[in-house]
Scaffold this motif. Sequence first.
Motif, short mmCIF file in Angstrom:
data_model
loop_
_atom_site.label_atom_id
_atom_site.label_comp_id
_atom_site.label_asym_id
_atom_site.label_seq_id
_atom_site.Cartn_x
_atom_site.Cartn_y
_atom_site.Cartn_z
N THR A 3 0.94 -1.39 -0.10
CA THR A 3 0.03 -0.12 -0.12
C THR A 3 0.76 1.13 0.17
N LEU A 4 0.09 2.41 -0.13
CA LEU A 4 0.87 3.47 -0.10
C LEU A 4 1.74 3.89 1.15
N ALA A 5 0.80 3.50 2.17
CA ALA A 5 1.29 3.67 3.62
C ALA A 5 2.45 2.71 3.91
N GLU A 6 2.52 1.57 3.21
CA GLU A 6 3.51 0.69 3.55
C GLU A 6 4.80 0.94 2.75
N GLN A 7 4.68 1.78 1.83
CA GLN A 7 5.86 2.21 0.78
C GLN A 7 6.41 3.40 1.54
N ALA A 8 5.68 4.34 2.15
CA ALA A 8 6.07 5.47 2.92
C ALA A 8 6.69 5.18 4.36
N ALA A 9 6.22 4.23 4.92
CA ALA A 9 6.67 3.75 6.36
C ALA A 9 7.95 2.77 6.11
N VAL A 10 8.86 3.14 5.96
CA VAL A 10 10.27 2.56 5.80
C VAL A 10 10.91 2.62 7.20
N GLY A 11 10.60 1.64 8.24
CA GLY A 11 11.25 1.68 9.61
C GLY A 11 11.23 3.08 10.39
N GLY A 12 10.15 3.86 9.92
CA GLY A 12 9.94 5.15 10.70
C GLY A 12 11.11 6.14 10.17
N GLU A 13 11.86 5.76 9.23
CA GLU A 13 12.88 6.75 8.88
C GLU A 13 12.37 7.61 7.62
N LYS A 14 13.09 8.88 7.59
CA LYS A 14 12.74 9.86 6.70
C LYS A 14 12.95 9.24 5.17
N PRO A 15 11.88 9.64 4.37
CA PRO A 15 11.95 8.88 3.11
C PRO A 15 13.18 9.42 2.50
N GLU A 16 13.56 8.84 1.30
CA GLU A 16 14.58 9.34 0.39
C GLU A 16 13.99 10.15 -0.81
N GLY A 17 14.88 10.89 -1.42
CA GLY A 17 14.08 11.57 -2.67
C GLY A 17 13.53 13.17 -2.17
N PRO A 18 13.29 13.91 -3.29
CA PRO A 18 12.83 15.21 -3.03
C PRO A 18 11.37 15.09 -2.51
N ARG A 19 11.34 16.16 -1.51
CA ARG A 19 10.02 16.28 -0.99
C ARG A 19 9.03 16.81 -1.69
N PRO A 20 7.85 16.27 -1.52
CA PRO A 20 6.66 16.89 -2.54
C PRO A 20 6.30 18.04 -2.09
N ASP A 21 6.06 19.09 -3.09
CA ASP A 21 5.77 20.70 -2.76
C ASP A 21 4.50 20.88 -2.88
N LEU A 22 3.77 21.12 -1.62
CA LEU A 22 2.40 21.43 -1.91
C LEU A 22 2.22 23.04 -2.23
N GLY A 23 3.07 23.82 -1.92
CA GLY A 23 3.14 25.13 -2.48
C GLY A 23 3.20 25.29 -3.83
N ASP A 24 3.20 24.35 -4.80
CA ASP A 24 3.19 24.43 -6.22
C ASP A 24 2.06 24.05 -6.93
N PRO A 25 1.32 25.00 -7.56
CA PRO A 25 0.22 24.58 -8.27
C PRO A 25 -0.03 23.56 -8.81
N SER A 26 1.24 23.20 -9.39
CA SER A 26 1.34 21.89 -10.50
C SER A 26 0.87 20.75 -9.66
N PHE A 27 1.43 20.71 -8.38
CA PHE A 27 1.10 19.60 -7.52
C PHE A 27 -0.40 19.07 -7.62
N TRP A 28 -1.21 20.27 -7.54
CA TRP A 28 -2.79 20.10 -7.75
C TRP A 28 -3.26 19.39 -8.71
N GLN A 29 -2.46 19.54 -9.83
CA GLN A 29 -3.00 19.02 -11.07
C GLN A 29 -2.58 17.54 -11.22
N ARG A 30 -1.92 16.93 -10.46
CA ARG A 30 -1.29 15.54 -10.38
C ARG A 30 -2.40 14.53 -10.19
N PRO A 31 -2.41 13.44 -10.75
CA PRO A 31 -3.53 12.51 -10.38
C PRO A 31 -3.69 12.54 -8.86
N HIS A 32 -5.03 12.00 -8.44
CA HIS A 32 -5.47 12.12 -6.89
C HIS A 32 -4.54 10.77 -6.31
#
Length: 441
Positions: A3-32
């Motif tokens: 599941t998405l939750a299982e993908q995100a919860a990797v031993g409680g550690e901070k995930p790798e890769g760029p942080r999603p940007d909720l302030g970017d209007p293009s973020f809200w045009q991505r699929p739900h």
Amino acid sequence: MTTLAEQAAVGGEKPEGPRPDLGDPSFWQRPHAERLHAFALLRQWDAPQYFVEREKGRGRRERGFHALVTHADVVEASRNPEVFASAPGATTPEPARWVRALFGDSLVNLDGPHHAQLRRIVSRSFTPRILGRTEEDIRAVAARIVDDVLADGGGAGGGAGFDGRPGDFVTAVASRMPFEVICNLMGIPEKERPAILGQVNRASGDTGVARAARDRFRMPGKGLRALASMQGMVADLGRERRKNPTDDLVSMLVSADVDGQALTGRQLGAFFSLLMVAGVETTRNALAHGLDLLTRHPEQRALLMGDFDRYADGATEEIVRHSTPIIQFRRTLTRDHRMNGHTFREGDKVVLFYASANRDETVFTDPDAFDITRSPNPHVGYGGGGPHYCLGTYLAKQEMKALFRELLTRAPGLRATAAPVLVPSNFDNRVRSMPYTVGRG
């Protein structure tokens, strides 16, 4: 598949890769689904995260915000309105001054004694007699809508006949239910309803990402002009009801009680706008998402159809949790405050992301699953508690249960024939259209 939750919860550690940007209007045009995955990742970062909103044009920048994405943070902020204030505006982006002046009496943007007084006047007007009559009306409206669905052979009404031709569920069913109920409750004359419906459609089409782009220049959009026009129409009705009261809700709201409390014309207009946009839009979207979920999860649909009275309440709650019609609201810090290991400063903006809180894997087992037997189900689809908990919760639940009872018992083959078409928005999980068919059972 994890599941998405299982993908995100990797031993409680901070995930790798760029942080999603909720302030970017293009973020809200991505699929739900991608946005939900991004929220699952953000819940694993050190919360809350800060985001800078994009330039608004002419060198001006909107102040950034802290994103509250966990269930605990959203609930704590919701129940502490003295620190996390709705004023000067609860929507994102923050409304321009002229908008606040026009819609300043809306319950969602008020705090403290003023908010408490308005909420008390409104709550007082929902007498047992009015509520009882409204429950009867809800059942009647649901039955009439399904009558029309069964009679409409896929014609202009948006319905879908037994020949399998798809209609539009939003137009034929989901939009009609809350609109007719609220108009009946308020006592809106039949001749005024087409104009009001047109204003609602124009207003609801001018939010989210589209509104964010327009607000760079703080110009009145057609949606806000539609709201202003609608407020004027209901204010005129309020003046008429003061002179010649009837037994509708408008008459109750504008008639002073023994303490001399009643809504002014401006307050009535703001409340009606809230009912029409928030009440109609949220219930409409929940109904559309509900049919989609019941179509994609036939085992849950069979469970509900097998014993509707037993599972109806749970189904209603789970539809709202899973779809979360309102994605977020904004709050402003009234003073320095420490929460979840983070210090906020007076004037800071925070955004309560209900869509993320309702998928918090620390609160909901298998949060991406649709399960009408989920219990407990402490979702925040109607708000996280506190004085701004949705005033129309009871009404919305009754509408959903009445309509799905009619649909599932009288049109057991009714189903969505494709995924809902969503409107890109950072505010609500709005369904523009969704094809459906009545089928043959």
